[in-house]
Design an enzyme around this catalytic site. Structure first.
Site, short mmCIF file in Angstrom:
data_model
loop_
_atom_site.label_atom_id
_atom_site.label_comp_id
_atom_site.label_asym_id
_atom_site.label_seq_id
_atom_site.Cartn_x
_atom_site.Cartn_y
_atom_site.Cartn_z
N GLN A 123 0.84 -1.21 0.00
CA GLN A 123 0.00 0.00 0.00
C GLN A 123 0.87 1.26 0.00
OE1 GLN A 123 -3.22 -0.44 -0.21
NE2 GLN A 123 -3.89 1.68 -0.11
N HIS A 151 -8.35 -4.41 4.09
CA HIS A 151 -7.73 -5.44 3.25
C HIS A 151 -6.35 -5.87 3.76
CE1 HIS A 151 -10.59 -6.27 0.11
NE2 HIS A 151 -10.90 -4.99 0.10
N GLU A 210 -20.89 -1.29 -0.59
CA GLU A 210 -20.13 -2.25 -1.41
C GLU A 210 -20.68 -3.65 -1.15
OE1 GLU A 210 -15.88 -2.11 -0.98
OE2 GLU A 210 -15.78 0.07 -1.27
ZN LIG Z 1 -12.90 -4.43 -0.45
#
Ligand SMILES: [Zn+2]
Length: 356
Positions: A123, A151, A210
């Site tokens: 990241q 994540h 989501e």
């Molecule tokens: Zn995700």
């Protein structure tokens, strides 16, 4: 973009202009918490795993960082999905996912994993690349802050759909399959998963809805409680309180209800940075703030953006007893707190300024 037929109500609230806060946004609004396609994390951490294990109820969001020792303890498996991407998942979460997947197949629903784990280092690398390429402001708006993405845990999974043998991987395509998502969501808790980013709870989770982002918590009973109550993980853990949030979109001749709803979602995602604050009201300030003067002022704050439209909202909220890490007063009732959002010809709304 909509063309605007604005009546020139030249009244500018000079008071509100003077009072508006000067803070620029520290984080993007509703940036999806998914891992970029370029991420091909394949450094399995299984060899580094430790016997004491991880906390499956860990909270990682925009205000709660991944525990420092997490990556040392994490045990993962890596596999190749149907579109030939390598995907890394925490071990137990992967076993549970395979059971969920098999159960769904009995109902004719086929899923695969788009992405799961991304390391903090990866990241950071993406953040550095974006900073070099586009500058720090753009990077901060586009890339999730290293250490603050769920994540990283390996417990957050982004599903995609396989419909009639076709891989449906783009978010805007996937979101249309509401019946399929309903089937998937109805089975999550049976395998220790929860749906993480609920519709309407953006001010708590910091993310827009989501349907594909699921989270493993390794506890079927807790997952069932969270699902049955329709609450977020933050609320279950006592990090956020539910309130009856009222939103007044007013009457606009410039913007459709959908335009204003999009802006409110961005505002709410930003509000999630005020952890523990209870949001009670959101009010559209009216078409009168869409003036050339305000447009000039908002463009000065972000000279590269070239904003063409501007909106203002007022909010009422109550802060928690502990507000450290923010500029907010503890246990305080905030009234008419202002949020200014703007958008360009091509992009969606962004929070550009907020405060008094
Ligand atoms: Zn995700």
């Amino acid at each position: 973009m909509k063309t605007t037929k604005m009546k020139s109500k030249v009244f500018i609230s000079i008071v509100s202009l003077l009072l508006v806060g000067v803070f620029m946004i520290p984080l993007a609004g509703c940036t999806a918490d998914n891992t970029a396609k370029e991420s091909k994390a394949n450094t399995s951490a299984a060899d580094k795993a430790k016997a004491d294990g991880i906390d499956y109820m860990v909270l990682v969001n925009k205000t709660n960082k991944l525990p420092d020792d997490w990556e040392k303890k994490l045990e993962t498996v890596t596999f190749t999905n149907s579109v030939k991407d390598r995907v890394e998942v925490e071990k137990k979460a992967y076993d549970a996912y395979l059971k969920l997947k098999a159960d769904l197949e009995k109902d004719g629903v086929k899923v695969d994993l788009d992405s799961a784990r991304r390391s903090v280092k990866e990241q950071q690398r993406i953040m550095d690349d974006f900073t070099k390429e586009y500058g720090a402001d753009y990077a901060a708006k586009t890339v999730a802050k290293p250490g603050y993405s769920e994540h990283h845990t390996g417990l957050a999974l982004d599903l995609y759909l396989i419909v009639d043998g076709k891989d449906i991987t783009e978010n805007e395509d996937m979101i249309k399959y509401t019946d399929i998502w309903d089937t998937i969501h109805s089975k999550l808790a049976d395998y220790g998963f929860i749906l993480r980013y609920l519709d309407g709870k953006e001010h708590i989770t910091g993310y827009g809805y989501e349907p594909w982002h699921i989270r493993y918590i390794d506890d079927v009973n807790k997952a069932k409680v969270i699902t049955d109550k329709g609450i977020t993980f933050e609320e279950y853990l006592g990090k956020a309180k539910s309130a009856d949030l009222k939103i007044d979109y007013g009457k606009s001749k410039i913007y459709s209800k959908e335009d204003l709803e999009d802006a409110v979602i961005q505002l709410k995602c930003q509000f999630a940075n005020y952890e523990g604050s209870v949001l009670k009201n959101i009010r559209y300030a009216g078409d009168k703030v869409f003036t050339n003067k305000n447009l000039k002022w908002i463009n000065k704050k972000d000279p590269e953006a070239k904003y063409t439209q501007v909106v203002e909202f007022f909010t009422d909220f109550h802060t928690p007893k502990d507000t450290k890490g923010t500029t907010l007063e503890p246990d305080h009732e905030y009234k008419d707190y202002q949020w200014w959002l703007a958008r360009t010809e091509d992009d969606g709304w962004q929070v550009v300024s907020f405060g008094y």
